[in-house]
Design a protein around this motif. Structure first.
Motif, PDB file in Angstrom:
ATOM      1  N   PHE A  37       0.675  -1.118  -0.130  1.00  0.00           N
ATOM      2  CA  PHE A  37       0.006   0.142   0.738  1.00  0.00           C
ATOM      3  C   PHE A  37       0.870   1.130   0.207  1.00  0.00           C
ATOM      4  O   PHE A  37       0.898   2.255  -0.873  1.00  0.00           O
ATOM      5  CB  PHE A  37      -0.850  -0.015   1.525  1.00  0.00           C
ATOM      6  CG  PHE A  37      -2.247  -0.259   1.063  1.00  0.00           C
ATOM      7  CD1 PHE A  37      -3.374   0.340   1.108  1.00  0.00           C
ATOM      8  CD2 PHE A  37      -2.631  -2.003   0.904  1.00  0.00           C
ATOM      9  CE1 PHE A  37      -4.380  -0.456   1.032  1.00  0.00           C
ATOM     10  CE2 PHE A  37      -3.682  -2.119   0.679  1.00  0.00           C
ATOM     11  CZ  PHE A  37      -4.822  -1.944   0.494  1.00  0.00           C
ATOM     12  N   THR A  38       2.029   0.967   0.986  1.00  0.00           N
ATOM     13  CA  THR A  38       3.324   2.269   1.049  1.00  0.00           C
ATOM     14  C   THR A  38       3.044   2.389  -0.526  1.00  0.00           C
ATOM     15  O   THR A  38       3.353   3.864  -0.613  1.00  0.00           O
ATOM     16  CB  THR A  38       3.533   1.964   1.973  1.00  0.00           C
ATOM     17  OG1 THR A  38       3.133   2.252   3.585  1.00  0.00           O
ATOM     18  CG2 THR A  38       4.344   2.719   2.785  1.00  0.00           C
ATOM     19  N   TYR A  39       4.087   1.578  -1.072  1.00  0.00           N
ATOM     20  CA  TYR A  39       4.743   1.520  -2.167  1.00  0.00           C
ATOM     21  C   TYR A  39       3.883   2.429  -3.595  1.00  0.00           C
ATOM     22  O   TYR A  39       3.677   3.304  -4.073  1.00  0.00           O
ATOM     23  CB  TYR A  39       5.290   0.682  -2.699  1.00  0.00           C
ATOM     24  CG  TYR A  39       5.269   0.108  -4.059  1.00  0.00           C
ATOM     25  CD1 TYR A  39       6.115   1.162  -4.548  1.00  0.00           C
ATOM     26  CD2 TYR A  39       4.808  -0.306  -5.230  1.00  0.00           C
ATOM     27  CE1 TYR A  39       6.988   1.017  -6.066  1.00  0.00           C
ATOM     28  CE2 TYR A  39       4.750  -0.633  -6.507  1.00  0.00           C
ATOM     29  CZ  TYR A  39       5.642   0.121  -7.324  1.00  0.00           C
ATOM     30  OH  TYR A  39       6.285   0.805  -8.028  1.00  0.00           O
ATOM     31  N   LYS A  59      13.337   7.366  -0.945  1.00  0.00           N
ATOM     32  CA  LYS A  59      13.562   6.521  -0.163  1.00  0.00           C
ATOM     33  C   LYS A  59      12.181   6.160   0.746  1.00  0.00           C
ATOM     34  O   LYS A  59      11.649   7.942   1.376  1.00  0.00           O
ATOM     35  CB  LYS A  59      14.666   7.314   0.722  1.00  0.00           C
ATOM     36  CG  LYS A  59      16.540   7.062   0.629  1.00  0.00           C
ATOM     37  CD  LYS A  59      17.044   8.228   0.923  1.00  0.00           C
ATOM     38  CE  LYS A  59      18.573   8.504  -0.055  1.00  0.00           C
ATOM     39  NZ  LYS A  59      18.173   9.191  -1.618  1.00  0.00           N
ATOM     40  N   ILE A  60      12.085   4.650   0.956  1.00  0.00           N
ATOM     41  CA  ILE A  60      10.736   4.872   1.509  1.00  0.00           C
ATOM     42  C   ILE A  60      10.955   4.211   2.380  1.00  0.00           C
ATOM     43  O   ILE A  60      11.649   3.032   2.754  1.00  0.00           O
ATOM     44  CB  ILE A  60       9.497   4.108   1.134  1.00  0.00           C
ATOM     45  CG1 ILE A  60       8.835   4.469  -0.781  1.00  0.00           C
ATOM     46  CG2 ILE A  60       8.674   3.142   2.086  1.00  0.00           C
ATOM     47  CD1 ILE A  60       8.642   3.322  -1.374  1.00  0.00           C
ATOM     48  N   CYS A  61      11.167   4.505   3.927  1.00  0.00           N
ATOM     49  CA  CYS A  61      11.389   5.154   5.189  1.00  0.00           C
ATOM     50  C   CYS A  61      10.379   4.438   6.396  1.00  0.00           C
ATOM     51  O   CYS A  61       9.335   4.541   5.990  1.00  0.00           O
ATOM     52  CB  CYS A  61      12.041   5.993   5.502  1.00  0.00           C
ATOM     53  SG  CYS A  61      13.489   6.908   4.779  1.00  0.00           S
ATOM     54  N   PHE A  62      10.835   3.347   7.007  1.00  0.00           N
ATOM     55  CA  PHE A  62       9.584   2.579   8.154  1.00  0.00           C
ATOM     56  C   PHE A  62      10.741   2.523   9.061  1.00  0.00           C
ATOM     57  O   PHE A  62      11.807   2.441  10.020  1.00  0.00           O
ATOM     58  CB  PHE A  62      10.066   1.324   7.281  1.00  0.00           C
ATOM     59  CG  PHE A  62      10.627   0.269   7.344  1.00  0.00           C
ATOM     60  CD1 PHE A  62      11.203  -0.009   8.539  1.00  0.00           C
ATOM     61  CD2 PHE A  62      11.494   0.704   6.504  1.00  0.00           C
ATOM     62  CE1 PHE A  62      12.337  -1.515   8.263  1.00  0.00           C
ATOM     63  CE2 PHE A  62      12.605  -0.771   6.233  1.00  0.00           C
ATOM     64  CZ  PHE A  62      12.834  -1.160   7.126  1.00  0.00           C
ATOM     65  N   TYR A  63       9.497   3.378  10.432  1.00  0.00           N
ATOM     66  CA  TYR A  63      10.119   1.929  11.748  1.00  0.00           C
ATOM     67  C   TYR A  63       9.820   0.866  12.386  1.00  0.00           C
ATOM     68  O   TYR A  63       8.686  -0.195  11.694  1.00  0.00           O
ATOM     69  CB  TYR A  63       9.302   2.594  12.938  1.00  0.00           C
ATOM     70  CG  TYR A  63       9.711   4.631  12.971  1.00  0.00           C
ATOM     71  CD1 TYR A  63      11.012   4.804  13.798  1.00  0.00           C
ATOM     72  CD2 TYR A  63       9.286   5.603  11.949  1.00  0.00           C
ATOM     73  CE1 TYR A  63      11.275   6.142  13.848  1.00  0.00           C
ATOM     74  CE2 TYR A  63      10.098   6.659  11.952  1.00  0.00           C
ATOM     75  CZ  TYR A  63      10.822   6.988  13.490  1.00  0.00           C
ATOM     76  OH  TYR A  63      11.842   8.688  13.536  1.00  0.00           O
ATOM     77  N   GLY A  64      10.059  -0.065  13.192  1.00  0.00           N
ATOM     78  CA  GLY A  64       9.747  -1.226  12.912  1.00  0.00           C
ATOM     79  C   GLY A  64      10.583  -2.038  12.680  1.00  0.00           C
ATOM     80  O   GLY A  64      10.600  -2.352  10.950  1.00  0.00           O
TER      81      GLY A  64
END
Length: 177
Positions: A37-39, A59-64
């Motif tokens: 979904f994010t993409y 740059k797709i960043c994420f936490y976790g």
């Protein structure tokens, strides 16, 4: 004619994500689905010309840590002609390097600091935190009837200089203006 093809492509991409996964698959693959979904949100966002002209990877960043494999799997995809780089963040001071940030519900305590860090910047924020869009986030992924949907905060998008395709908005559960 070209716009019709683009809109169809958008609809088919998002509808495929929504339809392909059964309710049991959502529980098993929710990390992959949320990354997908994010993409797709990033792919169908209208970015400022200055960002489009940059030759650097998106740059797709994420936490976790639980999302690591799901977002790293996106690195073989592209937005426009540029590759994607998935970056796991550990601190809000790293946000300036991001084009997109996914904040998972386990990182809820960072939300306020993230909002301050992205204020007036063209950084797309996506989360599965309940109430994220109402609190000032751009796109909130929600689970309803064992399916994933999304809510969009147009005001937050516009303040950052971003816009999302009207065809994507038609698929949203809710659009806050």
């Amino acid at each position: 004619m070209k716009n019709d093809n683009i809109y169809r492509q958008i609809l088919y991409s998002l509808m495929a994500i929504l339809a392909l996964f059964s309710s049991s698959a959502i529980a098993e693959d929710s990390f992959d689905l949320k990354a997908a979904f994010t993409y797709n949100f990033a792919k169908f966002t209208q970015w400022p010309q200055t960002r489009i002209e940059q030759p650097s990877a998106w740059k797709i960043c994420f936490y976790g840590n639980q999302y690591r494999d799901s977002f790293k799997a996106l690195e073989n995809k592209k937005i426009a002609t540029q590759n994607i780089s998935a970056i796991q963040l550990s601190d809000t001071s790293q946000i300036d390097q991001c084009d997109v940030i996914f904040i998972d519900s386990a990182s809820r305590e960072l939300t306020r600091r993230i909002f301050l860090a992205v204020d007036s910047k063209s950084i797309l924020t996506v989360s599965d935190i309940s109430g994220f869009a109402a609190q000032g986030g751009m796109i909130e992924i929600v689970e309803q009837d064992k399916r994933l949907f999304f809510k969009v905060n147009m005001q937050a998008l516009e303040q950052s200089g971003l816009n999302i395709s009207s065809q994507v908005l038609k698929l949203a559960l809710e659009v806050k203006r």
